[in-house]
Each structure stands twice: as C-alpha cells, then as structure tokens.
Design an enzyme around this catalytic site. Structure first.
Site, mmCIF file in Angstrom:
data_model
loop_
_atom_site.group_PDB
_atom_site.id
_atom_site.type_symbol
_atom_site.label_atom_id
_atom_site.label_comp_id
_atom_site.label_asym_id
_atom_site.label_seq_id
_atom_site.Cartn_x
_atom_site.Cartn_y
_atom_site.Cartn_z
ATOM 1 N N CYS A 1 33.257 24.329 19.772
ATOM 2 C CA CYS A 1 33.013 22.885 19.811
ATOM 3 C C CYS A 1 32.679 22.452 21.242
ATOM 4 C CB CYS A 1 34.255 22.132 19.320
ATOM 5 S SG CYS A 1 34.139 20.362 19.629
ATOM 6 N N LYS B 1 0.890 -1.164 0.000
ATOM 7 C CA LYS B 1 0.000 0.000 0.000
ATOM 8 C C LYS B 1 0.924 1.208 0.000
ATOM 9 C CE LYS B 1 -4.079 1.864 2.292
ATOM 10 N NZ LYS B 1 -3.679 3.256 2.256
HETATM 11 S S1 IVH Z 1 -6.430 -0.576 -4.592
HETATM 12 C C1 IVH Z 1 -11.043 0.913 -5.161
HETATM 13 N N1 IVH Z 1 -3.906 -0.822 -4.185
HETATM 14 O O1 IVH Z 1 -5.049 3.364 -0.683
HETATM 15 C C2 IVH Z 1 -9.788 1.321 -4.532
HETATM 16 N N2 IVH Z 1 -4.978 1.130 -3.354
HETATM 17 O O2 IVH Z 1 -6.910 3.397 1.473
HETATM 18 C C3 IVH Z 1 -8.734 0.406 -4.975
HETATM 19 N N3 IVH Z 1 -3.445 2.689 -2.285
HETATM 20 O O3 IVH Z 1 -7.555 4.974 -2.473
HETATM 21 C C4 IVH Z 1 -7.499 0.746 -4.357
HETATM 22 N N4 IVH Z 1 -1.615 1.542 -2.582
HETATM 23 O O4 IVH Z 1 -5.087 5.596 -2.987
HETATM 24 C C5 IVH Z 1 -4.995 -0.052 -3.981
HETATM 25 N N5 IVH Z 1 -1.627 -1.171 -3.945
HETATM 26 C C6 IVH Z 1 -2.708 -0.403 -3.751
HETATM 27 C C7 IVH Z 1 -2.647 0.834 -3.105
HETATM 28 C C8 IVH Z 1 -3.800 1.566 -2.914
HETATM 29 C C9 IVH Z 1 -2.128 2.659 -2.098
HETATM 30 C C10 IVH Z 1 -4.319 3.780 -1.813
HETATM 31 C C11 IVH Z 1 -5.311 4.234 -2.817
HETATM 32 C C12 IVH Z 1 -6.635 4.010 -2.161
HETATM 33 C C13 IVH Z 1 -6.273 4.040 -0.716
HETATM 34 C C14 IVH Z 1 -7.273 3.344 0.152
#
Ligand code: IVH
Length: 704
Positions: A415, A124
């Site tokens: 120092c 994420k």
């Molecule tokens: S999938 C329908 N994959 O996390 C939403 N989101 O907390 C599908 N994000 O809005 C999102 N890495 O901005 C997805 N590997 C990842 C992600 C990711 C960061 C963010 C994204 C999302 C938010 C949700």
C-alpha cells in the site's frame, strides 16, 4: 461521424500535398469509424480537419479530389454493403453556434419562399445510423448506412437492440431510420464482457456499438439500444409533421429520440431553438447515453417537402454539434491513489486538455487489471472521455504513436500510504487495513481546530483509538463512552469523561465545520463555508447537481465534478454522522454568520485597514484567462488595475509580460511571479492561511 463544412473559421492548407494528406487522414479515420472497434481520431480533430479541407477547396478548387470528404456521405470511408437503400441515407450539415443556426434558418426560409412554420429540437445520438424494414408489422431487415446508397445487412445483431421491436403494434409496412447505440451502463458492461474474454476494451460507446453490430459469432452478447429519428413509407396524403410521424412510430412500439429523456420540444423561433439546445446541452451528460449534438428540423410536412435535399444532406434539418466528449492528450505519468476506504486506484496525470468545456488534468484508469489490459503507458497519446457526472476516464492508448523505449507500468506491491499488504482478490485492489489505512489523517482533520475543534483529541489519542480499532471514521467518535476509553493508556475517568463530553458537544457545530472536517478534495475551510451557506443543509447539498454546485462562487466545472464525486464517496460516513445526531444545518442567523466570518481567512490582498491593494496582472497566469486573473485579484481582496504607477502595490508577472514588468522594476514595486499568484489563489480558496502567509511573505513587504 458527420462531415463538418464550416470553412469560415478554418485555415486553408498551404500546399496541395498537405491538402491530400489531410484527405487521406480523414478517409482513414472514417474507415475506422465505420468499421473498427477502436476510435481512430477524436471528433473535434476530425471536424477541424474537414473544415480545413473545405477551406482549401474554396480557396483552390483545382486541388479538389474526386469524392472529397466534404461532398460524400461517410467521408468516402464508409463500409459499403450490398443492400441498396430504398431512398438514400443522407448526412446532415453542421453548425456550431447560434449564428450558424440563424443562417441555416434564413437559407431555409429563402428556399421555401416563406418563414418555416416551426422547428423540433431532438438529441443527436452518438451511434450508428441504420434503416429497419418492417413488412406487415414484422421486422424483416436492418441495414447500416454504408455509403448512403447501399449498406450492410446487420439484421441478426440489430434484432437485439432495445427499442427496435420485432413486431410493431399494427401490421404496417414501413421503414424506420434511427441510431443504434450503447448506453453508458451497457458500455461498462460490454467492456467487462470483452476484457473478460481477453479482448481489449472498446474506447468509446460508439465504437462499442459499431463493433457489436458487426460481431456475427461472438460468444457473448453486449447490449445495444435504438432510437428512431425518421420514418419512411407513410401515406404522403396524411401530411404528418415530423413530431406527428415520430409519435406514430412511438405508438407502434419503437423507441424514438423524442421519447428519450432528452425529449423533442417544438419551437416557434430560432431563439427558442437556441434555448432548447442550451437546455439539452446542460442535461446531456446526465442522460445515460451519448449525445453529441442537437438536430433541428423543420416540423411541417409542407416545409420539408418544399425544402428538399441536396445530394449530401436535407435542407430541412441541421445538426448543432456540441463539444466532443472524447479528446486525445499525452499521459504524463501514472500515480497511485489510496481512497478513504483503502481502495487503491491508478490515476492518469494528463497534459491538460479541454473536454466539453472543462480542462481535464487527471483521469481515472479504473483498476490495475484494466490498466494492464488497456496497455496504457506514460508518454502515450491516450483517449480521454468525460461522460455523465463521473470522473474523466482514460479509455485507451494510440499504440501506433507510442514513443520508443516506453516502459509498462509496474503496479505497487504494498500500500503506497501505509506500506501494508494489498488485497488483490477483487478487481478493485484494497489496502488490507481498509478504512483504518487513512483513518489517522482523516480523523485528525475532522477533529482539528478549523473543523470540529474537539479539544483533547490530539494526535496521540487518535493514534491510540485507531490502533485499538475503536474508530476508523469520524462518525465512530460519537459511539465512544467512558467505559470504552478508560482502558486506553493514560486515560483516567476524568479525562475520558471530558473527552466524551467534548466529542458530544461538537455535534452542535455549524454545518460548515462538519463539511470542512469531511475533507472533500478541492475544498478547504472557506470553500466549505461557502457551500454550507449556499445550500444551508446537507440534504440540499447532497441533492445538488453539478450545475447547482457551479452556482457557488469559486466552483468551476472541474471542482463541481470533484465535489459531487466526493459526496458520493463520503455518503456512508455522512449518513452515519447524521444518525448520530451531528448538526447538518448552517445557521442563517446573521449574528452567527458574522461570528463565523470573524474567523474567516483574511483577504490576502487587502491592506491591514481593509482597503484593497492595487494589483496589476501582466502576462499569463497558469490556468486563468485574463478576465479570470483580474477576478482572482478581487477574490483575494485586491483591486485590479491595467497600468503600473507609483500607486500600484503589486505586479503579477507571467509569461509574455512586457513593458509593465520593466516599469514595475524601475519603480521598485513588488513583483509576484504568476505561478506564485496561482498558488496564492489556490491556498486562499482552500483556506490554508499558513500557506497564504508564506506565499505573500515571499513577494510583499509585511505590514508593520
Ligand atoms: S436526422 C437525412 N436525427 O447524424 C438524415 N440524424 O450527422 C437525417 N443522427 O446520418 C438524419 N441523431 O446517423 C437525425 N436525431 C437525429 C440524429 C441523427 C443522430 C445521425 C444520423 C445522421 C448523422 C448526420
């Protein structure tokens, strides 16, 4: 920032006023998060507030406000642009543990009416969601998420993001969704650029990415990056799995989460998912970009279609949040440290704070220019972040919470170690004496009895050598010869010859003594011995990751980080010592190990005949949990017991102790305050036998 709806463990607010105030705080934080360049609230605080709001709404539904942050994407604070999305950009629900994942998977199976066919696990990314439109292979428009229905056009800035090509490998029309972010390295660069232009630094890579993405007319350009995590507009008849769809966009030239160093393993079961998340969590600080969790997705197209989405989040995916890498705490004071090479650094002493599993008590403030620009003062509530294998850093202060009457920090004029002049020509201030500034201390430690034990190299000679400019670090000792030494005061042929011979002979000392002599912070003699035994060679120790270091008894996350950082700093001296032929291997021969053991620090809580003393710990020991307190007793050679009796040898009494302390007093059993016990543990770990003896003497009758 994603909304956290995990009311199971959160306390509902008692009053409607507290509930609405919390909603306002969350909305304000979300507004700052989506639009501003400063971090308004750390993630953990934000998530905890959302959980309490959700718990309150479950308990008192009549209080629920319209567009509650628990229902709306972007916590009702997103900056709404005027470009509508083709399909809504949703959020993700969060879980925080394996149990939450199992529940999510069970819910998914119920929804689709069969077990899901498998899952992907990807990082994420801690950045900002964008949607990038490609027409006939050309990037035409990039839009922020906004409120999920419409967002802002940021095409101009987003075009500069590495990983988001201007033209795809094929002339296809589709929409790529993913995260724009800033790598750790680019974040450092962005802050240099920004402060160089007289602007305050960004507090966090995410706010740096947000600020950069909106900056229309900046005179300078900070780098951005992009990873895709979804694609829209593919032929539905192709029934591509998530992994398949991502492989397709990767082949078109788009960077993806799966193609990042983090990878995107496929898992058949939730147990495999948990293992993959653990693995990602272990590696996440080494990836070079911010990962605030893992995203688990049902992989098959059929499962995703059948699962569908709620108005807020898809049912086929879930975010597993990792502990935050940025927290807020109070800056207690600013200290000035002088490093081995004479670099003078301001260091923040902090109210202890847990950051991604580690208690942080101090953090770097980088340099004095930065400190002045960041406008950080003692007493401030500050943002502290841990990223990569680096020392935690203070990134900024919450100026609106600054206490009245606080004073700006006054940088030193000389120092702090040798009172010499400071060279301020570069960003990193240095004592003009460089390595020579701390040379005396580090040489004395290297040559001392517990380290390399070089006879004839006492304080006076070291002083002469340093003053004559002949040595500034331990490796220089091995270059000394009789001719160089002879002109020194009171140094004849014979004594110079003896000294050179003793220095050369020390090259065969075991590796553990070399390591002790290098004087890594947070390691003393016993810890150096443990490290040397564990890794056997300097090469293996230098190759160890922070995780590898933690496999050594007594090395927790903070010590591991310090050791790793110290090894990096000492690397030039280590290389010099190696070149001069100093042994960097620990003998594995059992007799040699036994001989080394014979001279190891004795266990402080063992009786003279070697049997363990019975020790009861009652109340809190600073810095230790109850289990750690009992483990510490054992580490000190004692046996821990839960009840006080006539046979108890010692009772450690901390805050919150109750009847056990009174009973110990009644029975006349020696009592040791918990702070002293903590000191004893530290002194023993450091191999500081004199201090161990002194601390014991204060609490225990000395054995005859
Ligand atoms: S999938 C329908 N994959 O996390 C939403 N989101 O907390 C599908 N994000 O809005 C999102 N890495 O901005 C997805 N590997 C990842 C992600 C990711 C960061 C963010 C994204 C999302 C938010 C949700």
């Amino acid at each position: 920032m994603s909304t956290t709806v995990d009311p199971a463990h959160a306390a509902a607010f008692d009053s409607r006023a507290d509930y609405t105030a919390a909603v306002e705080r969350v909305r304000a934080a979300a507004r700052d998060y989506y639009s501003g360049s400063t971090l308004a609230m750390d993630d953990a605080t934000y998530d905890a507030l959302i959980a309490r709001i959700a718990a309150t709404e479950a308990a008192s539904p009549e209080w629920t406000v319209a567009e509650s942050p628990t229902e709306t994407v972007g916590a009702g604070g997103g900056v709404v642009g005027d470009v509508p999305h083709t399909t809504p950009m949703l959020s993700l629900d969060n879980v925080f543990d394996a149990d939450g994942l199992h529940k999510w998977a069970a819910r998914l199976d119920r929804t689709i009416g069969r077990p899901a066919a498998g899952y992907t696990v990807e990082p994420k990314i801690d950045g900002l969601a964008i949607s990038a439109r490609y027409v006939d292979g050309a990037l035409t428009q990039v839009i922020t998420r906004g409120d999920g229905r419409a967002g802002e056009d940021v095409t101009g800035q987003a075009r500069r993001a590495v990983g988001l090509p201007h033209r795809l490998g094929e002339p296809v029309t589709l929409e790529v969704r993913g995260e724009v972010f800033m790598t750790e390295a680019d974040f450092a660069l962005a802050n240099e650029l920004r402060t160089g232009h007289g602007e305050p630094p960004f507090a966090h890579p995410r706010s740096a990415a947000a600020g950069t993405l909106r900056a229309v007319d900046r005179a300078y350009a900070a780098p951005l990056s992009f990873f895709a995590y979804a694609v829209h507009g593919l032929d539905p008849a192709a029934h591509l799995s998530h992994a398949g769809a991502m492989a397709y966009v990767a082949a078109l030239g788009v960077a993806t989460t799966g193609g990042s160093g983090a990878g995107m393993p496929h898992c058949a079961t939730i147990d495999e998912v948990v293992a993959a998340i653990d693995d990602l969590n272990d590696r996440r600080l080494t990836l070079g970009f911010g990962v605030d969790g893992a995203v688990v997705k049902a992989d098959s197209a059929a499962d995703r279609d059948d699962a569908g989405s709620s108005s807020r989040a898809p049912r086929w995916g879930i975010a597993y949040k990792f502990p935050a890498d940025t927290r807020t705490t109070t800056l207690l004071r600013i200290e000035v440290q002088v490093g081995r090479t004479g670099v003078i650094t301001p260091v923040a002493v902090l109210e202890p704070v847990q950051i991604s599993g580690v208690t942080v008590t101090s953090a770097t403030l980088h340099n004095f220019d930065d400190l002045v620009r960041r406008n950080v003062r003692a007493g401030d509530t500050v943002f502290v972040r841990r990223a990569g294998d680096v020392i935690p850093e203070v990134t900024g202060a919450k100026l609106d919470e600054r206490p009245d009457g606080s004073e700006p920090f006054t940088p030193p004029t000389t120092c702090p170690r040798c009172d010499g002049e400071i060279d301020r020509s570069q960003k990193r201030w240095r004592c003009t004496r460089g390595r020579a500034c701390g040379a005396h201390e580090s040489l004395a430690y290297y040559t001392g009895r517990t380290s390399m034990d070089i006879e004839g190299l006492g304080d006076k000679i070291i002083d002469l050598l340093v003053r004559a400019g002949l040595v500034t670090d331990p490796a220089d000792l091995y270059d000394l010869d009789v001719a160089t030494l002879k002109p020194l005061d009171r140094m004849g042929d014979v004594s110079a010859g003896k000294l050179v011979a003793n220095i050369q002979a020390s090259k065969t000392q075991p590796f553990s003594r070399v390591l002790t002599g290098l004087g890594l912070r947070m390691t003393g003699r016993s810890m150096s011995r443990r490290l040397a035994r564990h890794f056997t060679t300097m090469d293996a120790l230098l190759a160890a990751t922070v995780d590898d270091l933690q496999a050594v008894e007594g090395v927790g996350p903070e010590r591991a980080l310090t050791i790793a950082a110290e090894l990096v700093e000492l690397r030039p001296i280590i290389d010099k010592l190696t070149t001069r032929g100093v042994n960097m291997t620990e003998p594995t021969d059992p007799t040699a190990a036994a001989a080394a053991d014979a001279d190891a620090a004795p266990a402080p809580l063992a009786r003279p005949d070697g049997t363990p003393m019975t020790v009861v710990v009652t109340g809190a020991v600073p810095g230790l949990t109850r289990d750690e307190g009992n483990e510490a007793v054992e580490r000190l050679g004692g046996k821990s017991s839960g009840s006080v009796s006539k046979r108890t040898d010692l009772v450690v009494v901390g805050e919150g102790a109750g009847s056990k302390a009174t009973k110990a007093e009644d029975l006349g059993i020696p009592i040791m305050p918990a702070e002293r016990f903590a000191d004893l543990l530290a002194a023993h770990t450091e191999g500081d036998t004199a201090r161990v003896a002194a601390l014991l003497e204060e609490s225990l009758p000395m054995p005859a």
